[in-house]
Design a protein around this motif. Structure first.
Motif, PDB file in Angstrom:
ATOM      1  N   ASN A   1      13.253  10.621   7.708  1.00 58.91           N
ATOM      2  CA  ASN A   1      12.231  10.651   6.648  1.00 58.91           C
ATOM      3  C   ASN A   1      11.933  11.102   5.314  1.00 58.91           C
ATOM      4  O   ASN A   1      11.954  10.727   5.225  1.00 58.91           O
ATOM      5  CB  ASN A   1      11.148  11.645   7.633  1.00 58.91           C
ATOM      6  CG  ASN A   1      10.686  10.624   9.534  1.00 58.91           C
ATOM      7  OD1 ASN A   1      10.924  10.096   9.251  1.00 58.91           O
ATOM      8  ND2 ASN A   1       9.689  11.440   9.540  1.00 58.91           N
ATOM      9  N   ARG A   2      13.053  12.466   5.425  1.00 50.28           N
ATOM     10  CA  ARG A   2      12.714  12.813   4.138  1.00 50.28           C
ATOM     11  C   ARG A   2      13.472  11.827   3.412  1.00 50.28           C
ATOM     12  O   ARG A   2      13.571  11.578   2.464  1.00 50.28           O
ATOM     13  CB  ARG A   2      13.208  14.447   4.248  1.00 50.28           C
ATOM     14  CG  ARG A   2      12.060  15.336   4.316  1.00 50.28           C
ATOM     15  CD  ARG A   2      12.175  16.998   4.718  1.00 50.28           C
ATOM     16  NE  ARG A   2      13.181  17.202   3.016  1.00 50.28           N
ATOM     17  CZ  ARG A   2      13.472  18.078   2.448  1.00 50.28           C
ATOM     18  NH1 ARG A   2      13.321  19.838   3.480  1.00 50.28           N
ATOM     19  NH2 ARG A   2      13.492  18.138   1.168  1.00 50.28           N
ATOM     20  N   ILE A   3      14.921  11.970   3.752  1.00 54.27           N
ATOM     21  CA  ILE A   3      15.812  10.969   3.355  1.00 54.27           C
ATOM     22  C   ILE A   3      15.192   9.486   2.961  1.00 54.27           C
ATOM     23  O   ILE A   3      15.531   9.072   1.487  1.00 54.27           O
ATOM     24  CB  ILE A   3      17.039  10.709   3.923  1.00 54.27           C
ATOM     25  CG1 ILE A   3      17.902  12.427   3.587  1.00 54.27           C
ATOM     26  CG2 ILE A   3      18.104  10.068   3.478  1.00 54.27           C
ATOM     27  CD1 ILE A   3      18.637  12.199   4.901  1.00 54.27           C
ATOM     28  N   ILE A   4      13.994   8.579   3.716  1.00 52.89           N
ATOM     29  CA  ILE A   4      13.968   6.767   3.120  1.00 52.89           C
ATOM     30  C   ILE A   4      12.659   7.643   2.576  1.00 52.89           C
ATOM     31  O   ILE A   4      12.212   6.550   1.856  1.00 52.89           O
ATOM     32  CB  ILE A   4      13.867   6.916   4.574  1.00 52.89           C
ATOM     33  CG1 ILE A   4      15.051   6.474   5.623  1.00 52.89           C
ATOM     34  CG2 ILE A   4      12.716   5.636   4.446  1.00 52.89           C
ATOM     35  CD1 ILE A   4      14.449   6.172   6.592  1.00 52.89           C
ATOM     36  N   GLY A   5      12.239   8.946   2.446  1.00 54.21           N
ATOM     37  CA  GLY A   5      11.144   9.240   1.882  1.00 54.21           C
ATOM     38  C   GLY A   5      11.149  10.047  -0.155  1.00 54.21           C
ATOM     39  O   GLY A   5      10.528   9.453  -0.476  1.00 54.21           O
ATOM     40  N   GLY A   6      12.593   9.750   0.462  1.00 60.25           N
ATOM     41  CA  GLY A   6      13.009   9.492  -0.658  1.00 60.25           C
ATOM     42  C   GLY A   6      12.871  11.284  -1.871  1.00 60.25           C
ATOM     43  O   GLY A   6      13.433  11.541  -3.066  1.00 60.25           O
ATOM     44  N   ASN A   7      12.630  11.888  -0.700  1.00 55.89           N
ATOM     45  CA  ASN A   7      12.558  13.981  -0.979  1.00 55.89           C
ATOM     46  C   ASN A   7      14.028  14.421  -0.389  1.00 55.89           C
ATOM     47  O   ASN A   7      13.462  15.741   0.434  1.00 55.89           O
ATOM     48  CB  ASN A   7      11.540  14.390  -0.364  1.00 55.89           C
ATOM     49  CG  ASN A   7      11.457  15.836  -0.915  1.00 55.89           C
ATOM     50  OD1 ASN A   7      11.862  16.653  -1.370  1.00 55.89           O
ATOM     51  ND2 ASN A   7      10.775  16.719  -0.088  1.00 55.89           N
TER      52      ASN A   7
END
Length: 416
Positions: free
Chosen positions: A76-82
């Motif tokens: 989720n963080r990788i896809i969310g840009g963080n």
């Protein structure tokens, strides 16, 4: 004179503070997401953290209990840009989607510099690479088809040696049951039950059948008599687990063996890390043996992926330093001694590792005994379907082997 001295002293202090600030800024900060939260796991991941800090990095720990929850949080963080600087996955195909979406850094430059491909088993290299490029950093090899046992509990029940055949194995379980302890410490979670099923499949059906099923996706092999016998043996294990098994975490099952409430646990060798943490000597107080059959060593393990930072396709300085630190020969020995696994590097001195590790190392040295875990060979979606089939069968004592075989054959026949 005093004013001059005071100015010099204050100037020196100011310069020292500036240098300290500059040195702190120079540290390569890396947030690392992982699921290593049990006693043995925490001791192991601390090795990575300490070694990275000593090399000039700044480890920022981001632990999430449970592999599935940790992977979901990282994705989720990788896809969310963080993204974190690095995140743990199991060796295999769990990070395929991240590669296909071009979200992971290509670690090939660091890998080439370190000569990784020359010092790792080919199955591990293949599992960490896509189209010839390293997109993950393998850090260990976990044997998944071990049985660990409390030697004192087995001896009290009249079992003086690790079972060497399946008849001996079930006879040992019967003796443990008669002695009043839980024969099998069982974690009633889908991934754990599937790990046990795969261990039984290899032990009874052999490497050839295992590879036909998982590598070739051969539905006819699933319908074979050898596969059916493995299913029957797996179902028979229901008679040796306790009522509290459903939903139990693996480390809680390990604790049952450590405290003498249960005799045997079938689990990957990460469980050994908890035995070590409990001051039980592997190969002595904590007995160990690959499940009967001597058919091979199911190689699982852990990798770390390094999400892209900005537009660069390659890792930044902190990521590169972290990857190099994890695969440093001394770090490999220290980490794996605590984790319960064996080094992913085959060129390190393992002579002082424990007796159980030596058994695993000897098996991995023989290519004929190297068996890639099913997760190396099938997608995450297929893995999930198989886990559902396995746990539904085991939790339902009235489920027939025929129905399970039919379901499994359908899943594997359409596997990707």
């Amino acid at each position: 004179m005093r004013r001059s001295f005071r100015r010099a002293l204050l100037g020196g202090i100011a310069l020292g503070l500036c240098l300290t600030g500059a040195q702190a800024q120079e540290k390569q900060r890396a947030e690392v997401m992982h699921w290593w939260t049990s006693g043995g796991e925490a001791a192991a991941v601390k090795v990575f953290a300490d070694r990275f800090d000593a090399a000039g990095g700044q480890w920022v720990d981001s632990a999430v209990a449970g592999g599935e929850a940790a992977r979901a949080a990282a994705i989720n963080r990788i896809i969310g840009g963080n993204p974190p600087a690095s995140s743990q996955f199991n060796t295999g195909r769990q990070f395929d989607d991240l590669v296909s979406q071009n979200l992971l850094a290509d670690m090939s430059g660091v890998a080439d510099e370190g000569g990784w491909a020359k010092v790792m088993p080919q199955a591990i290299v293949d599992a960490a690479s896509r189209d010839g490029k390293f997109f993950a950093v393998p850090v260990n090899i976990h044997g998944q088809n071990w049985m660990f046992y409390n030697t004192a509990v087995l001896e009290k029940a009249g079992v003086t040696a690790a079972p060497a055949s399946w008849d001996e194995f079930f006879a040992a379980l019967d003796k443990l049951k008669a002695s009043g302890v839980t024969p099998l410490a069982w974690g009633g979670q889908a991934w754990q039950e599937t790990l046990v099923f795969d261990a039984v499949l290899l032990g009874q059906g052999g490497k050839d059948l295992f590879m036909k099923v998982y590598k070739d996706h051969d539905a006819e092999a699933v319908k074979s008599e050898a596969f059916r016998k493995a299913v029957e043996s797996f179902g028979k294990l229901r008679d040796y687990v306790d009522a509290g098994a459903p939903g139990r975490n693996w480390n809680d099952a390990t604790a049952m063996v450590i405290t003498g409430k249960a005799g045997i646990q079938i689990m990957g060798d990460w469980a050994k890390g908890d035995f070590i943490n409990a001051k039980m000597v592997p190969g002595q107080d904590a007995g160990c043996a690959v499940l009967p059959g001597d058919q091979g060593y199911v190689m699982g393990g852990d990798v770390f992926v390094f999400p892209k930072v900005g537009s660069s396709a390659t890792p930044n300085a902190a990521q590169a330093l972290l990857a190099k630190t994890m695969l440093d020969p001394a770090t490999q020995i220290e980490f794996n001694n605590k984790k319960g696994s064996i080094p992913v590097r085959t060129d390190v001195d393992t002579s002082k590792m424990d007796a159980c590790a030596q058994k695993g190392i000897a098996l991995v040295k023989d290519p004929a005994k190297q068996v890639p875990a099913a997760t190396y060979l099938i997608s995450a979606d297929t893995t999930g379907q198989i886990q559902d089939a396995v746990t539904n069968f085991f939790s339902n004592s009235s489920a027939s082997p025929e129905d399970f075989v039919a379901t499994f054959a359908d899943v594997i026949g359409s596997a990707d």
